[in-house]
Scaffold this motif. Structure first.
Motif, PDB file in Angstrom:
ATOM      1  N   LYS A 201      55.145 -33.024  -3.072  1.00  0.00           N
ATOM      2  CA  LYS A 201      54.526 -32.145  -2.472  1.00  0.00           C
ATOM      3  C   LYS A 201      53.671 -31.792  -3.279  1.00  0.00           C
ATOM      4  N   PHE A 202      52.354 -32.842  -4.306  1.00  0.00           N
ATOM      5  CA  PHE A 202      51.414 -32.947  -4.716  1.00  0.00           C
ATOM      6  C   PHE A 202      50.515 -32.080  -3.516  1.00  0.00           C
ATOM      7  N   LEU A 203      49.483 -31.569  -3.300  1.00  0.00           N
ATOM      8  CA  LEU A 203      48.875 -30.256  -2.327  1.00  0.00           C
ATOM      9  C   LEU A 203      47.356 -30.693  -2.690  1.00  0.00           C
ATOM     10  N   LYS A 204      46.603 -31.623  -1.752  1.00  0.00           N
ATOM     11  CA  LYS A 204      45.447 -32.113  -2.972  1.00  0.00           C
ATOM     12  C   LYS A 204      44.180 -32.158  -0.800  1.00  0.00           C
ATOM     13  N   ILE A 205      42.968 -31.571  -1.520  1.00  0.00           N
ATOM     14  CA  ILE A 205      42.210 -31.303  -0.971  1.00  0.00           C
ATOM     15  C   ILE A 205      41.302 -32.166  -0.727  1.00  0.00           C
ATOM     16  N   MET A 206      40.716 -32.911   0.991  1.00  0.00           N
ATOM     17  CA  MET A 206      40.730 -34.063   1.412  1.00  0.00           C
ATOM     18  C   MET A 206      39.044 -33.456   1.742  1.00  0.00           C
ATOM     19  N   PHE A 207      39.297 -32.893   2.502  1.00  0.00           N
ATOM     20  CA  PHE A 207      37.907 -31.987   3.214  1.00  0.00           C
ATOM     21  C   PHE A 207      37.849 -30.486   3.594  1.00  0.00           C
ATOM     22  N   SER A 208      36.997 -29.900   3.814  1.00  0.00           N
ATOM     23  CA  SER A 208      36.440 -28.659   3.849  1.00  0.00           C
ATOM     24  C   SER A 208      35.091 -28.769   4.893  1.00  0.00           C
ATOM     25  N   TYR A 209      35.304 -27.880   5.796  1.00  0.00           N
ATOM     26  CA  TYR A 209      33.776 -27.349   6.563  1.00  0.00           C
ATOM     27  C   TYR A 209      33.698 -25.512   6.732  1.00  0.00           C
ATOM     28  N   ASN A 210      32.598 -25.895   6.796  1.00  0.00           N
ATOM     29  CA  ASN A 210      32.326 -24.507   6.672  1.00  0.00           C
ATOM     30  C   ASN A 210      31.138 -24.187   7.876  1.00  0.00           C
ATOM     31  N   ASN A 211      31.493 -23.631   8.625  1.00  0.00           N
ATOM     32  CA  ASN A 211      30.481 -23.664  10.093  1.00  0.00           C
ATOM     33  C   ASN A 211      30.410 -24.852  10.136  1.00  0.00           C
ATOM     34  N   LYS A 212      30.881 -25.828  10.621  1.00  0.00           N
ATOM     35  CA  LYS A 212      30.229 -27.049  11.524  1.00  0.00           C
ATOM     36  C   LYS A 212      30.224 -27.849   9.769  1.00  0.00           C
ATOM     37  N   GLU A 213      29.494 -27.855   9.127  1.00  0.00           N
ATOM     38  CA  GLU A 213      28.909 -28.590   7.993  1.00  0.00           C
ATOM     39  C   GLU A 213      29.941 -29.145   7.098  1.00  0.00           C
ATOM     40  N   LEU A 214      29.924 -30.076   6.941  1.00  0.00           N
ATOM     41  CA  LEU A 214      30.907 -30.480   5.930  1.00  0.00           C
ATOM     42  C   LEU A 214      30.042 -30.808   4.428  1.00  0.00           C
ATOM     43  N   ILE A 215      31.265 -29.081   3.407  1.00  0.00           N
ATOM     44  CA  ILE A 215      31.260 -28.912   2.241  1.00  0.00           C
ATOM     45  C   ILE A 215      31.853 -29.984   1.440  1.00  0.00           C
ATOM     46  N   ILE A 216      33.042 -29.945   1.842  1.00  0.00           N
ATOM     47  CA  ILE A 216      33.648 -30.464   0.141  1.00  0.00           C
ATOM     48  C   ILE A 216      33.939 -32.129   1.273  1.00  0.00           C
ATOM     49  N   ASN A 217      33.680 -33.469   0.843  1.00  0.00           N
ATOM     50  CA  ASN A 217      34.029 -34.537   1.141  1.00  0.00           C
ATOM     51  C   ASN A 217      35.147 -35.563  -0.067  1.00  0.00           C
ATOM     52  N   GLU A 218      36.278 -35.292  -0.508  1.00  0.00           N
ATOM     53  CA  GLU A 218      37.025 -35.869  -1.338  1.00  0.00           C
ATOM     54  C   GLU A 218      37.140 -37.090  -1.639  1.00  0.00           C
ATOM     55  N   THR A 219      37.784 -37.750  -3.103  1.00  0.00           N
ATOM     56  CA  THR A 219      37.613 -38.980  -3.239  1.00  0.00           C
ATOM     57  C   THR A 219      38.820 -39.496  -1.655  1.00  0.00           C
TER      58      THR A 219
END
Lengths: 112, 114
Positions: free
Chosen positions: B41-59
């Motif tokens: 159940k560990f939840l980990k962010i992978m990616f995030s986009y803001n207005n179609k632009e990549l802002i988070i790109n985890e390992t």
């Protein structure tokens, strides 16, 4: 890296009792959020407490925040069977405000 | 009306295959996310986009490639699936990138690699 750690990992209570879950975090924060996840479903936002707040209420939920101890607690009063779920705390570390970091959650079971 | 919807809900496939998961939100939000939740159940962010632009790109292995055709959609393509990719993948959205905005989650895509 993991920011929040919930405690206990699992909690089983009877309907009508209160449930308290704790969360500890590592770095300074602007706010702390609690989410609920029912089995097989996505997370649902419950409540947000800002770093300059000490306590916040929403219906049967009461959240406290102690920034000096880097900890928060979620109290559910008069629990119901429908409260059975996993509860997660999440924090956006300062400097990365939109990147929520979640703990592993507390699994709450409310027995009818 | 479903706010954040993901398809498919279940995905069972063989190792080595390529698969895609789709996500759509009708909340008018600018920011969307992909999370991976493991068996503990560990939840980990992978990616995030803001207005179609990549802002988070985890390992994340480069076998995972997100694509946002518009701000209401965020898809995840996974190449050469491995056993360790078995997990529940959640899409989420928020109004913007401010950290005081709640995130709204879809119900997840359960990916099982045989």
């Amino acid at each position: 890296s993991q920011q929040g750690e919930e405690d206990p990992q699992a909690l089983s209570i009877q309907e009508g009792e209160n449930a308290t879950m704790n969360c500890s975090y590592k770095t300074s924060i602007n706010n702390l959020q609690w989410y609920r996840q029912n089995s097989g479903r996505g997370l649902v936002h419950l409540i947000l407490i800002r770093s300059n707040e000490r306590e916040k209420h929403s219906g049967r939920l009461r959240v406290t925040l102690d920034t000096s101890k880097k900890s928060s607690s979620l109290l559910i009063t008069a629990s119901r069977a429908a409260d059975t779920a996993s509860y997660f705390c999440a924090t956006p570390p300062i400097g990365s405000n939109y990147k929520l970091t979640f703990g592993k959650g507390t699994l709450l079971t409310v027995n009818p | 009306d479903t706010a954040v919807s993901q398809t498919p809900k279940y995905l069972v496939t063989q190792m080595g295959n390529d698969k895609s998961i789709k996500c759509e939100q009708n909340l008018g939000h600018d920011t969307m996310y992909w999370y991976k939740q493991d068996s503990k159940k560990f939840l980990k962010i992978m990616f995030s986009y803001n207005n179609k632009e990549l802002i988070i790109n985890e390992t994340v292995p480069n076998r995972f490639s997100p694509k946002s055709p518009d701000k209401a959609h965020l898809n995840l393509h996974i190449n050469s699936l491995e056993l360790g990719d078995s997990a529940v993948y959640f899409c989420a959205s928020s109004p913007g990138t401010a950290g005081n905005q709640p995130q709204h989650f879809g119900d997840g895509t359960r990916l099982s690699i045989l």
